[in-house]
Design a protein around this motif. Structure first.
Motif, PDB file in Angstrom:
ATOM      1  N   TYR B 183      82.495  17.885  12.079  1.00  0.00           N
ATOM      2  CA  TYR B 183      82.224  16.737  11.119  1.00  0.00           C
ATOM      3  C   TYR B 183      82.911  16.797   9.711  1.00  0.00           C
ATOM      4  N   ARG B 184      83.158  15.685   9.177  1.00  0.00           N
ATOM      5  CA  ARG B 184      83.520  15.718   7.685  1.00  0.00           C
ATOM      6  C   ARG B 184      82.979  14.592   7.179  1.00  0.00           C
ATOM      7  N   PRO B 185      81.348  14.623   7.046  1.00  0.00           N
ATOM      8  CA  PRO B 185      80.572  13.452   6.744  1.00  0.00           C
ATOM      9  C   PRO B 185      81.052  12.873   5.481  1.00  0.00           C
ATOM     10  N   SER B 186      80.904  11.668   5.429  1.00  0.00           N
ATOM     11  CA  SER B 186      81.562  10.620   4.399  1.00  0.00           C
ATOM     12  C   SER B 186      80.344  10.871   3.269  1.00  0.00           C
ATOM     13  N   GLY B 187      79.274  11.635   3.552  1.00  0.00           N
ATOM     14  CA  GLY B 187      78.214  11.248   2.257  1.00  0.00           C
ATOM     15  C   GLY B 187      77.808   9.805   2.388  1.00  0.00           C
ATOM     16  N   LEU B 188      76.449   9.956   1.676  1.00  0.00           N
ATOM     17  CA  LEU B 188      75.723   8.622   1.894  1.00  0.00           C
ATOM     18  C   LEU B 188      76.181   7.634   0.857  1.00  0.00           C
ATOM     19  N   ASP B 189      77.089   7.850  -0.061  1.00  0.00           N
ATOM     20  CA  ASP B 189      77.427   7.205  -1.360  1.00  0.00           C
ATOM     21  C   ASP B 189      78.957   6.774  -1.152  1.00  0.00           C
ATOM     22  N   TRP B 190      78.903   5.392  -1.174  1.00  0.00           N
ATOM     23  CA  TRP B 190      80.320   4.826  -0.822  1.00  0.00           C
ATOM     24  C   TRP B 190      81.410   5.260  -2.171  1.00  0.00           C
ATOM     25  N   GLY B 191      80.683   5.326  -3.220  1.00  0.00           N
ATOM     26  CA  GLY B 191      81.323   5.792  -4.542  1.00  0.00           C
ATOM     27  C   GLY B 191      82.175   6.971  -4.255  1.00  0.00           C
ATOM     28  N   ALA B 192      81.851   8.003  -3.315  1.00  0.00           N
ATOM     29  CA  ALA B 192      82.499   9.098  -3.251  1.00  0.00           C
ATOM     30  C   ALA B 192      83.521   9.267  -2.133  1.00  0.00           C
ATOM     31  N   VAL B 193      83.978   7.965  -1.352  1.00  0.00           N
ATOM     32  CA  VAL B 193      84.725   7.737  -0.268  1.00  0.00           C
ATOM     33  C   VAL B 193      85.870   7.235  -0.761  1.00  0.00           C
ATOM     34  N   ARG B 194      87.109   8.068  -0.645  1.00  0.00           N
ATOM     35  CA  ARG B 194      88.351   7.473  -0.945  1.00  0.00           C
ATOM     36  C   ARG B 194      89.286   7.022  -0.067  1.00  0.00           C
ATOM     37  N   SER B 195      90.092   5.850  -0.614  1.00  0.00           N
ATOM     38  CA  SER B 195      91.034   5.510   0.489  1.00  0.00           C
ATOM     39  C   SER B 195      92.088   6.584   1.100  1.00  0.00           C
ATOM     40  N   SER B 196      92.406   6.361   2.105  1.00  0.00           N
ATOM     41  CA  SER B 196      93.357   7.281   2.763  1.00  0.00           C
ATOM     42  C   SER B 196      92.736   8.643   3.181  1.00  0.00           C
ATOM     43  N   GLN B 197      91.698   8.774   2.828  1.00  0.00           N
ATOM     44  CA  GLN B 197      91.175  10.405   3.147  1.00  0.00           C
ATOM     45  C   GLN B 197      90.330   9.958   4.549  1.00  0.00           C
ATOM     46  N   GLU B 198      90.220  10.983   5.277  1.00  0.00           N
ATOM     47  CA  GLU B 198      89.281  10.843   6.558  1.00  0.00           C
ATOM     48  C   GLU B 198      88.260  11.437   6.589  1.00  0.00           C
ATOM     49  N   TYR B 199      86.984  10.829   7.319  1.00  0.00           N
ATOM     50  CA  TYR B 199      85.603  11.077   7.152  1.00  0.00           C
ATOM     51  C   TYR B 199      85.155  10.905   8.450  1.00  0.00           C
ATOM     52  N   THR B 200      83.798  11.459   8.705  1.00  0.00           N
ATOM     53  CA  THR B 200      83.069  11.247   9.836  1.00  0.00           C
ATOM     54  C   THR B 200      82.101   9.947   9.171  1.00  0.00           C
ATOM     55  N   PHE B 201      82.007   9.026  10.075  1.00  0.00           N
ATOM     56  CA  PHE B 201      81.094   7.817   9.710  1.00  0.00           C
ATOM     57  C   PHE B 201      79.943   7.716  11.136  1.00  0.00           C
ATOM     58  N   LEU B 202      79.058   6.844  10.766  1.00  0.00           N
ATOM     59  CA  LEU B 202      78.399   6.460  11.878  1.00  0.00           C
ATOM     60  C   LEU B 202      79.154   4.827  12.107  1.00  0.00           C
ATOM     61  N   MET B 203      79.468   4.725  13.286  1.00  0.00           N
ATOM     62  CA  MET B 203      80.049   3.187  13.803  1.00  0.00           C
ATOM     63  C   MET B 203      79.471   2.481  14.498  1.00  0.00           C
ATOM     64  N   LEU B 204      79.054   1.308  14.078  1.00  0.00           N
ATOM     65  CA  LEU B 204      78.320   0.278  14.975  1.00  0.00           C
ATOM     66  C   LEU B 204      79.171  -0.754  15.478  1.00  0.00           C
ATOM     67  N   TYR B 205      79.487  -0.966  16.552  1.00  0.00           N
ATOM     68  CA  TYR B 205      80.163  -2.105  17.214  1.00  0.00           C
ATOM     69  C   TYR B 205      79.159  -3.142  17.415  1.00  0.00           C
ATOM     70  N   ALA B 206      79.310  -4.486  17.197  1.00  0.00           N
ATOM     71  CA  ALA B 206      78.363  -5.344  17.488  1.00  0.00           C
ATOM     72  C   ALA B 206      78.905  -6.602  17.825  1.00  0.00           C
ATOM     73  N   GLU B 207      78.606  -7.281  18.832  1.00  0.00           N
ATOM     74  CA  GLU B 207      79.161  -8.420  19.403  1.00  0.00           C
ATOM     75  C   GLU B 207      78.436  -9.423  19.910  1.00  0.00           C
ATOM     76  N   LEU B 208      78.613 -10.691  19.565  1.00  0.00           N
ATOM     77  CA  LEU B 208      77.629 -11.941  19.885  1.00  0.00           C
ATOM     78  C   LEU B 208      77.970 -12.158  21.494  1.00  0.00           C
ATOM     79  N   ASP B 209      77.048 -12.297  22.052  1.00  0.00           N
ATOM     80  CA  ASP B 209      77.316 -12.622  23.418  1.00  0.00           C
ATOM     81  C   ASP B 209      77.572 -14.033  23.785  1.00  0.00           C
ATOM     82  N   LEU B 210      78.669 -14.545  23.974  1.00  0.00           N
ATOM     83  CA  LEU B 210      78.953 -15.944  24.176  1.00  0.00           C
ATOM     84  C   LEU B 210      79.482 -15.780  25.600  1.00  0.00           C
ATOM     85  N   ASP B 211      78.980 -16.485  26.546  1.00  0.00           N
ATOM     86  CA  ASP B 211      79.616 -16.728  27.985  1.00  0.00           C
ATOM     87  C   ASP B 211      80.706 -17.642  28.153  1.00  0.00           C
TER      88      ASP B 211
END
Lengths: 308, 370
Positions: B183-211
């Protein structure tokens, strides 16, 4: 509600500029019932009352009766829809409206009434009910099952911690939907909803409380066993008073009956008076649970499959 | 760290700590167990805390330990005079740094032992501490947990209550342990996250179910409005976790959630969302049709770019979570990968069952809300 002198003056000027005395009296009677302007001002019947005096007296009497917000609501409706076939413009109405908003009220276009802006002020009468007002309310009764055993079994601070959390949940979910918690007695409480969508709001709050307690028991409770609650919803007439002990009405009695007799722990029971006007999706989450004396009761509880 | 605080209702343990009390290095204090929360709140500097498990039910013990190890401020040791803990190693997995069984208590706790316990704690946090997790210029938050001490590295959850039967509910696969070590955790503060750097995040996929039927009946504009409301709802409900709607298309999207590499508190809110699908449909979307959603929560690595500038990102993790959501996940379901579940509060595990493997990753599915 205290009406500031500036607001009274503004209202007086608005009436005097826009309406004749006869129409003013007709509108005052809409709010105050039987109203005799001559008797109130002391002018003999035979002498016409000057417009300014009439407006001043009417505004004074309406403010004294606690009906100022209802009267302004009436003016808003008339400005939008007209009155007896005529249209009216009230030049100072926008400023009156702005001052009321500043004082913590918003106009609810569903009910055509001013209600408290819950972000800014919360009183148990929504700022509009007067003692003795009889209205239809939706009442939410919450009771902690097995309170006596919990109190005996655990140190006071743990029980108090759990109950305080429950009270917070009740308050957040109820007030977040423009309801009011009217009473909390340590092991349960009663909340009320008043507006046009009151049944749906009360049901949504109850559902959210059941969901929150489920997670609270799983993750946060200071007790070694689940905190179990019974919730009941009923809609009916009730006479409002500033002290909860002085409130009366069939609905108060009925909601306690439903909670005590037809509600299992960890569940919500809804009377047919509420069920009938629930949103279709909400109603679909309920199942019939009892039928007594021609009334049906419906239950909501969390059901999670045990094995997939 | 020179302050040693003991929570016990057994006066006889004062004798076990007599050598520590005599030492000039450490100050020693005793409190009753019911004073735990109050004392912890009043501690203004890091301390080594010893908590006596004697007399606690499994549940109380779990809660106390979870409370003690919830943050990185204090080192925690456990007193177990009655040998009530069947597997003391679990304590270390849960973040403890010392275990005092009956033999040690009888022979007495030596200051050198206290020093070792403190040192273990400091080493763990020196490599895995908040500063590093939040990223400095040197390490960009890429503190690898593989370097960290055992007990603070690849573990189920630093806040995991001991005694909750994790092993019965789930086991962590070697592949997952390997991924967690990298892991390369992002840390809890977005302020420390830099563009073009790689981090480990939690990723949540969400989709509205429309048939298909709803898609046929409803206009494109209505569906767009609905998807916008759905997105706002999730943003509002996940605001406490600083979640960002990172990529969004049609009725589905990906939220990035800042991650400390050890905890997954957002799982609780995902469960709450699943319980509240009807509330969302009525209160947020104003629907009279039953429309739900599906969720997938994973951990994953990606280069970070601001939302809207993500077109050139190449990330296996992002691909994985989109494929998972689009191809694997059924309407109304919520799946979580083993790493995210492992790092969530173990009391939530009972709501999940093993669901299968997808692209070599083990998945758990939340039981359906009926």
């Amino acid at each position: 509600m205290q009406i500031r002198a500036r607001l009274r003056k503004l209202c007086t000027e608005t009436l005097a500029q826009s309406l004749d005395v006869h129409t003013m009296v007709v509108l005052a009677r809409r709010v105050l019932g039987d109203y005799d302007l001559h008797q109130r001002t002391g002018f003999p019947e035979s002498i016409p009352i000057p417009t300014q005096d009439a407006a001043r007296q009417i505004v004074h009497d309406i403010a004294a009766s606690g009906s100022f917000l209802s009267f302004i609501s009436l003016l808003i409706q008339i400005q939008e829809n007209g009155f007896i076939g005529r249209s009216y413009r009230f030049p100072g109405l926008q400023e009156i409206y702005d001052q009321l908003v500043k004082a913590g009220y918003i106009f609810d276009y569903d009910t055509l009434r001013f209600v408290e802006d819950v972000e800014r002020r919360k009183t148990r009468n929504w700022g509009v009910l007067q003692p003795g007002d009889t209205r239809s309310f939706t009442l939410l009764r919450l009771d902690i099952a097995g309170n006596s055993q919990l109190v005996r079994r655990y140190p006071a601070d743990r029980v108090e911690g759990a109950y305080a959390a429950l009270r917070r949940m009740l308050r957040e979910e109820v007030e977040g939907r423009n309801g009011r918690v009217w009473s909390w007695q340590g092991d349960g409480g009663l909340a009320a909803f008043i507006d046009a969508e009151r049944n749906n709001r009360a049901f949504a709050a109850s559902m959210e409380i059941i969901n929150s307690i489920f997670l609270f028991n799983l993750l946060d409770s200071p007790l070694d066993e689940p905190l179990r609650v019974r919730l009941a919803l009923h809609s009916g007439l009730c006479e409002y008073n500033d002290r909860f002990e002085d409130m009366t009405g069939e609905a108060l009695h009925a909601v306690s009956e439903i909670e005590a007799n037809y509600t299992e722990p960890d569940s919500l029971t809804v009377s047919d008076a509420v069920y009938g006007s629930l949103d279709r999706l909400f109603a679909a989450r309920l199942r019939p649970v009892a039928e007594r004396n021609g009334h049906r009761y419906y239950q909501y509880r969390i059901c999670i499959e045990e094995t997939p | 760290m020179t302050r040693v605080v003991v929570f016990t209702d057994d006066e006889s343990y004062r004798e076990s700590f007599a050598a520590v009390e005599r030492s000039r290095t450490y100050s020693l204090e005793f409190y009753r167990k019911d004073e735990l929360r109050g004392v912890l709140r009043s501690l203004s500097e890091p301390a080594l805390l010893y908590y006596d498990l004697d007399g606690d039910s499994d549940h109380s013990r779990d809660r106390a330990l979870r409370y003690l190890t919830r943050g990185p401020e204090h080192a925690v040791g456990v007193i177990d005079g009655a040998e009530a803990v069947p597997d003391p190693a679990e304590l270390f997995h849960a973040g403890a740094v010392d275990y005092l069984g009956p033999n040690v208590l009888e022979s007495g706790v030596h200051p050198k032992r206290v020093k070792r316990a403190v040192s273990l704690f400091e080493q763990a946090y020196a490599r895995n501490g908040d500063d590093e997790l939040h990223g400095s210029e040197e390490n960009n938050g890429h503190g690898s947990l593989a370097d960290a001490d055992v007990g603070r590295s690849v573990n189920p959850s630093d806040s995991a209550p001991v005694g909750v039967q994790l092993a019965e509910r789930m086991t962590l696969s070697p592949a997952a342990a390997e991924r967690m070590a990298a892991y390369r955790p992002s840390g809890l503060d977005w302020g420390a996250v830099r563009s073009s750097q790689e981090y480990t995040f939690l990723m949540l996929y969400a989709e509205l179910d429309l048939d298909n039927e709803l898609r046929r009946i409803w206009s494109t504009r209505r569906i767009e409005r609905l998807a916008g409301s759905f997105r706002s709802y999730l943003e509002s409900e996940l605001a406490g976790h600083n979640a960002r709607a990172w990529m969004w298309s049609d009725t589905a999207g990906l939220f990035l959630i800042p991650f400390d590499g050890r905890h997954c508190p957002v799982l609780r809110d995902c469960v709450r969302l699943m319980l509240s699908q009807t509330l969302m449909a009525v209160e947020w979307l104003g629907l009279s049709h039953s429309v739900g959603f599906r969720l997938a929560l994973t951990t994953g690595d990606t280069v970070y770019e601001d939302s809207g500038q993500t077109g050139d990102i190449i990330s296996d993790s992002v691909n994985f979570v989109f494929h998972l959501g689009k191809r694997y996940l059924k309407p109304g379901r919520f799946v979580v990968d083993e790493e995210a579940l492992w790092q969530a509060d173990p009391h939530l595990h009972a709501l999940f069952s093993f669901d299968g493997r997808y692209d070599q990753r083990e998945l758990y599915r939340m039981h359906r809300v009926l």
